[in-house]
Scaffold this motif. Sequence first.
Motif, mmCIF file in Angstrom:
data_model
loop_
_atom_site.group_PDB
_atom_site.id
_atom_site.type_symbol
_atom_site.label_atom_id
_atom_site.label_comp_id
_atom_site.label_asym_id
_atom_site.label_seq_id
_atom_site.Cartn_x
_atom_site.Cartn_y
_atom_site.Cartn_z
ATOM 1 N N SER A 1 -0.032 1.750 5.604
ATOM 2 C CA SER A 1 0.698 1.752 4.341
ATOM 3 C C SER A 1 2.136 1.281 4.520
ATOM 4 C CB SER A 1 0.679 3.145 3.705
ATOM 5 O OG SER A 1 1.398 4.062 4.489
ATOM 6 N N ALA B 1 -2.491 6.625 7.201
ATOM 7 C CA ALA B 1 -1.427 6.354 6.230
ATOM 8 C C ALA B 1 -0.252 5.661 6.904
ATOM 9 C CB ALA B 1 -0.973 7.656 5.573
ATOM 10 N N ARG C 1 -5.762 -3.266 3.310
ATOM 11 C CA ARG C 1 -4.504 -3.887 3.702
ATOM 12 C C ARG C 1 -4.535 -5.379 3.373
ATOM 13 N NH1 ARG C 1 0.490 -2.396 4.080
ATOM 14 N NH2 ARG C 1 0.764 -4.343 2.947
ATOM 15 N N VAL D 1 0.846 -1.193 0.000
ATOM 16 C CA VAL D 1 0.000 0.000 0.000
ATOM 17 C C VAL D 1 0.881 1.242 0.000
ATOM 18 C CG1 VAL D 1 -1.772 1.307 1.247
ATOM 19 C CG2 VAL D 1 -1.823 -1.200 1.273
ATOM 20 N N THR D 2 0.647 2.125 -0.960
ATOM 21 C CA THR D 2 1.312 3.430 -0.993
ATOM 22 C C THR D 2 0.259 4.500 -0.781
ATOM 23 O OG1 THR D 2 3.088 2.720 -2.479
ATOM 24 C CG2 THR D 2 2.636 5.073 -2.377
ATOM 25 N N ALA D 3 0.463 5.358 0.208
ATOM 26 C CA ALA D 3 -0.473 6.439 0.508
ATOM 27 C C ALA D 3 0.044 7.754 -0.054
ATOM 28 C CB ALA D 3 -0.677 6.562 2.020
#
Length: 252
Positions: A204, A200, A180, A30-32
């Motif tokens: 992330s 985040a 997630r 996961v990239t925020a």
Amino acid sequence: MSITLTEVAKSYSDTVRIGPVSAEIEAGGVTALVGPNGAGKSTILTMIGRLLDIDTGRITVGGQDVASTPSRTIATILSVLRQENHFVTRLTVRQLVGFGRFPHSRGRLTLGDERYISEAIDFLDLTDLENRYLDQLSGGQRQRAYVAMVLAQNTDYVLLDEPLNNLDMQHAAAMMKQLRRAADELGRTIVIVLHDINFAAHYSDRILAMKDGQVVRHGTPAEIMRDEVLSDIFNTEVSVIEGPHGPLAVYY
């Protein structure tokens, strides 16, 4: 393969400009995207998803140039959920989620498509609601249905523009846990625009921070969750304290 932006720019006027931005978003996890209002987060996301043309530069997703690759090909590797989700037709949850299969089925659902639809509905805990109409759902349930539609598209890359909007704390946390899981259990690359830096940091793997149309920081939550870094990004005094489950940002 990663998502790569090379000297990407978009101008709205002489005074409103995004970029040039160069960044690489690693595959997996996961990239925020975070930053103050007007920083350019949603613009960057929609350009990656080819919902907005870039003026200059190049964007590739999994090695595919989004500007030149056929739309049908892009739609099989990349799915996007925008902030504005307004279906005027009365749809059930299952019908909505079925739209996620259109790039594959072209409107003629197969048994395989139905399996993906059911799996996405089950994954977002919507099984008991799949025959309900969207206008019969709460805001949180409806938002889960839209995310299920995106997951049913079965793409390696999933872009989500502020999916926590209008969700209370309980439903926002539940949504982040499910995203997630999608990254960890389904192997998806999730790129998500968030306003809450604490969400985040907790959910992330990487944070890409924007300000004034530029990427100003890109790193792990540990690298971003620092007093001086957050204070500079958000133009306000921020202290990072150690909470029971990791660092927490406190605003003044």
